[in-house]
Scaffold this active site. Structure first.
Site, PDB file in Angstrom:
ATOM      1  N   TYR A 108       0.954  -1.080  -0.138  1.00  0.00           N
ATOM      2  CA  TYR A 108      -0.128  -0.010   0.015  1.00  0.00           C
ATOM      3  C   TYR A 108       0.875   1.338  -0.110  1.00  0.00           C
ATOM      4  CZ  TYR A 108      -3.358   3.740   1.318  1.00  0.00           C
ATOM      5  OH  TYR A 108      -4.001   4.835   1.121  1.00  0.00           O
ATOM      6  N   PRO A 133      -3.491  12.842   3.145  1.00  0.00           N
ATOM      7  CA  PRO A 133      -4.141  12.738   4.370  1.00  0.00           C
ATOM      8  C   PRO A 133      -3.376  11.658   5.295  1.00  0.00           C
ATOM      9  CG  PRO A 133      -5.681  12.103   2.688  1.00  0.00           C
ATOM     10  CD  PRO A 133      -4.389  12.119   2.157  1.00  0.00           C
ATOM     11  N   VAL A 135      -8.261   8.957   8.161  1.00  0.00           N
ATOM     12  CA  VAL A 135      -9.267   9.484   7.991  1.00  0.00           C
ATOM     13  C   VAL A 135     -10.469   8.372   8.273  1.00  0.00           C
ATOM     14  CG1 VAL A 135     -10.690  10.823   6.384  1.00  0.00           C
ATOM     15  CG2 VAL A 135      -8.340  10.828   6.007  1.00  0.00           C
ATOM     16  N   PHE A 192     -12.373   2.896   4.650  1.00  0.00           N
ATOM     17  CA  PHE A 192     -10.826   2.422   4.163  1.00  0.00           C
ATOM     18  C   PHE A 192     -10.365   1.249   4.981  1.00  0.00           C
ATOM     19  CE2 PHE A 192      -6.158   2.674   5.029  1.00  0.00           C
ATOM     20  CZ  PHE A 192      -5.672   2.638   3.841  1.00  0.00           C
TER      21      PHE A 192
HETATM   22  P1  NDP Z   1     -13.384   4.554   1.231  1.00  0.00           P
HETATM   23  O1  NDP Z   1     -13.177   3.060   1.187  1.00  0.00           O
HETATM   24  O2  NDP Z   1     -14.502   5.092   2.179  1.00  0.00           O
HETATM   25  O3  NDP Z   1     -13.687   5.140  -0.413  1.00  0.00           O
HETATM   26  C1  NDP Z   1     -12.860   4.405  -1.548  1.00  0.00           C
HETATM   27  C2  NDP Z   1     -13.680   4.735  -2.531  1.00  0.00           C
HETATM   28  O4  NDP Z   1     -12.596   4.442  -3.832  1.00  0.00           O
HETATM   29  C3  NDP Z   1     -14.896   4.306  -2.839  1.00  0.00           C
HETATM   30  O5  NDP Z   1     -15.728   5.148  -3.135  1.00  0.00           O
HETATM   31  C4  NDP Z   1     -14.907   2.944  -3.938  1.00  0.00           C
HETATM   32  O6  NDP Z   1     -16.164   3.110  -4.347  1.00  0.00           O
HETATM   33  C5  NDP Z   1     -13.927   3.550  -4.530  1.00  0.00           C
HETATM   34  N1  NDP Z   1     -13.065   2.718  -5.485  1.00  0.00           N
HETATM   35  C6  NDP Z   1     -12.215   1.564  -4.821  1.00  0.00           C
HETATM   36  N2  NDP Z   1     -11.838   0.934  -5.709  1.00  0.00           N
HETATM   37  C7  NDP Z   1     -12.220   1.147  -7.008  1.00  0.00           C
HETATM   38  C8  NDP Z   1     -12.358   0.806  -8.384  1.00  0.00           C
HETATM   39  N3  NDP Z   1     -11.810  -0.276  -8.784  1.00  0.00           N
HETATM   40  N4  NDP Z   1     -13.044   1.553  -9.192  1.00  0.00           N
HETATM   41  C9  NDP Z   1     -13.662   2.845  -8.927  1.00  0.00           C
HETATM   42  N5  NDP Z   1     -13.745   3.187  -7.670  1.00  0.00           N
HETATM   43  C10 NDP Z   1     -13.111   2.461  -6.814  1.00  0.00           C
HETATM   44  O7  NDP Z   1     -11.932   5.224   1.652  1.00  0.00           O
HETATM   45  P2  NDP Z   1     -11.294   6.636   1.485  1.00  0.00           P
HETATM   46  O8  NDP Z   1     -12.374   7.678   1.285  1.00  0.00           O
HETATM   47  O9  NDP Z   1     -10.722   6.727   2.704  1.00  0.00           O
HETATM   48  O10 NDP Z   1     -10.297   6.526   0.276  1.00  0.00           O
HETATM   49  C11 NDP Z   1     -10.115   7.548  -0.615  1.00  0.00           C
HETATM   50  C12 NDP Z   1      -8.842   7.621  -1.016  1.00  0.00           C
HETATM   51  O11 NDP Z   1      -8.193   8.239   0.067  1.00  0.00           O
HETATM   52  C13 NDP Z   1      -7.959   6.244  -1.481  1.00  0.00           C
HETATM   53  O12 NDP Z   1      -7.178   6.639  -2.399  1.00  0.00           O
HETATM   54  C14 NDP Z   1      -7.141   5.999  -0.196  1.00  0.00           C
HETATM   55  O13 NDP Z   1      -6.017   5.292  -0.488  1.00  0.00           O
HETATM   56  C15 NDP Z   1      -6.883   7.563   0.401  1.00  0.00           C
HETATM   57  N6  NDP Z   1      -6.458   7.832   1.644  1.00  0.00           N
HETATM   58  C16 NDP Z   1      -7.221   7.334   2.765  1.00  0.00           C
HETATM   59  C17 NDP Z   1      -6.913   7.659   4.008  1.00  0.00           C
HETATM   60  C18 NDP Z   1      -7.698   7.097   5.283  1.00  0.00           C
HETATM   61  O14 NDP Z   1      -7.413   7.033   6.400  1.00  0.00           O
HETATM   62  N7  NDP Z   1      -8.887   6.833   5.146  1.00  0.00           N
HETATM   63  C19 NDP Z   1      -5.679   8.338   4.429  1.00  0.00           C
HETATM   64  C20 NDP Z   1      -4.915   8.546   3.245  1.00  0.00           C
HETATM   65  C21 NDP Z   1      -5.468   8.577   1.830  1.00  0.00           C
HETATM   66  P3  NDP Z   1     -16.651   1.774  -4.890  1.00  0.00           P
HETATM   67  O15 NDP Z   1     -16.384   0.483  -3.847  1.00  0.00           O
HETATM   68  O16 NDP Z   1     -18.120   1.966  -4.984  1.00  0.00           O
HETATM   69  O17 NDP Z   1     -16.233   1.475  -6.285  1.00  0.00           O
HETATM   70  C1  8X3 Z   2      -4.314   5.690   4.656  1.00  0.00           C
HETATM   71  C2  8X3 Z   2      -3.803   6.176   5.993  1.00  0.00           C
HETATM   72  O1  8X3 Z   2      -1.649   5.711   7.607  1.00  0.00           O
HETATM   73  O2  8X3 Z   2      -3.308   3.892   7.081  1.00  0.00           O
HETATM   74  O3  8X3 Z   2      -3.677   6.100   3.671  1.00  0.00           O
HETATM   75  O4  8X3 Z   2      -1.904   4.256   5.610  1.00  0.00           O
HETATM   76  S1  8X3 Z   2      -2.733   5.041   6.363  1.00  0.00           S
END
Ligand code: NDP
Ligand code: 8X3
Length: 248
Positions: free
Chosen positions: A149, A179, A182, A186
């Protein structure tokens, strides 16, 4: 006409919160994700012109077809928010599940590249556009059991820097937002649906919520024409770096 933003991963978490905030600000929205029911529900609640695309960003042909087949009045995409992404599994590299690795690489790197490649020619033709790449604190630092990841997010970080150089001449803006923790779906996705284990990730401190990251995105895309935010790290106050969290 108001600006049009395409948000990948708009069905949940950061993407959903960004759709809500941008809608309030009057942006026209193209919402993309695999779960169409969630997108339909969201679109029905937004106070702005919205269309949805049921899209798996790992499906290269589907990504190019979706952009090609957008209705004429939606073809002019001003802002692409590359947010769709996931972590799948958490283990040392020797015990890693190769299916987990492939879904992270296919989604976080290849999916981001496909949609960017599909949308960029239009932006270049119009001489206007902004790409916002959602990285992570995992792009900046390694942490235990984060190996693949972290690597995919480091790739996003590097792609962001390269896009910035490549697109300077057009001129298309490029921003990465990284970020820390969050609370979204996730961790549920990372732990393959284990909600109890996912809850523990956010226990004992105030994590960020999707709306906090959405505010950062809005700030980046609302800057005047001569200002580009290259890179932004946004953390919970209680988290210093990846894996270092002050819990009560
Ligand atoms: P969520 O799991 O809540 O949301 C992820 C989103 O990505 C969903 O809407 C999902 O939609 C979509 N997704 C996943 N795979 C696919 C695919 N193959 N095609 C289209 N859409 C896809 O997580 P977050 O909102 O937290 O994540 C959003 C981004 O932020 C990610 O890139 C994550 O790595 C990043 N991030 C998150 C952090 C955290 O702590 N939460 C911190 C730092 C970065 P669906 O399943 O409907 O396709
Ligand atoms: C998501 C945040 O710290 O779990 O990108 O990698 S962390």
């Amino acid at each position: 006409m108001n600006k049009t933003a395409l948000i990948t991963g708009a069905s949940s978490g950061i993407g959903l919160a960004t759709a809500q905030l941008l809608a309030k600000e009057g942006y026209r929205l193209i919402l993309a994700a695999r779960r169409e029911d969630k997108l339909l529900q969201l679109a029905s609640e937004l106070p702005t012109e919205t269309i949805i695309i049921k899209l798996d960003v790992t499906d290269r042909a589907a990504v190019f077809a979706a952009i090609e087949n957008l209705p004429h009045e939606w073809k002019q995409i001003d802002i692409l928010i590359n947010n769709a992404g996931l972590a799948s599994g958490m283990s040392t590299i020797d015990k890693g599940d190769i299916d987990d690795w492939e879904i992270m690489i296919d989604t976080n790197i290849k999916g981001l590249l496909y949609i960017t490649r599909a949308i960029l020619p239009g932006m270049i033709e119009r001489g206007n556009g902004h790409i916002v790449n959602i990285g992570s604190i995992a792009a900046k630092e390694a942490y235990a059991n984060g190996n693949v990841y972290c690597s995919t997010k480091a790739a996003v970080d590097m792609l962001n820097k390269n896009m910035r150089i490549d697109l300077l001449q057009h001129p298309i803006k490029v921003t990465a937002i990284h970020p820390g923790a969050v609370e979204t779906e996730f961790s549920i996705v990372r732990f393959h649906g284990d909600e109890e284990r996912a809850k523990l990730v956010y226990k004992g401190f105030e994590s960020l919520v999707g709306a906090d990251v959405a505010e950062a995105i809005l700030f980046a895309i609302n800057r005047p024409a001569h200002v580009n935010i290259n890179d932004m790290i946004i953390m919970p106050t209680a988290q210093a770096v990846a894996g270092v969290i002050h819990r009560k």
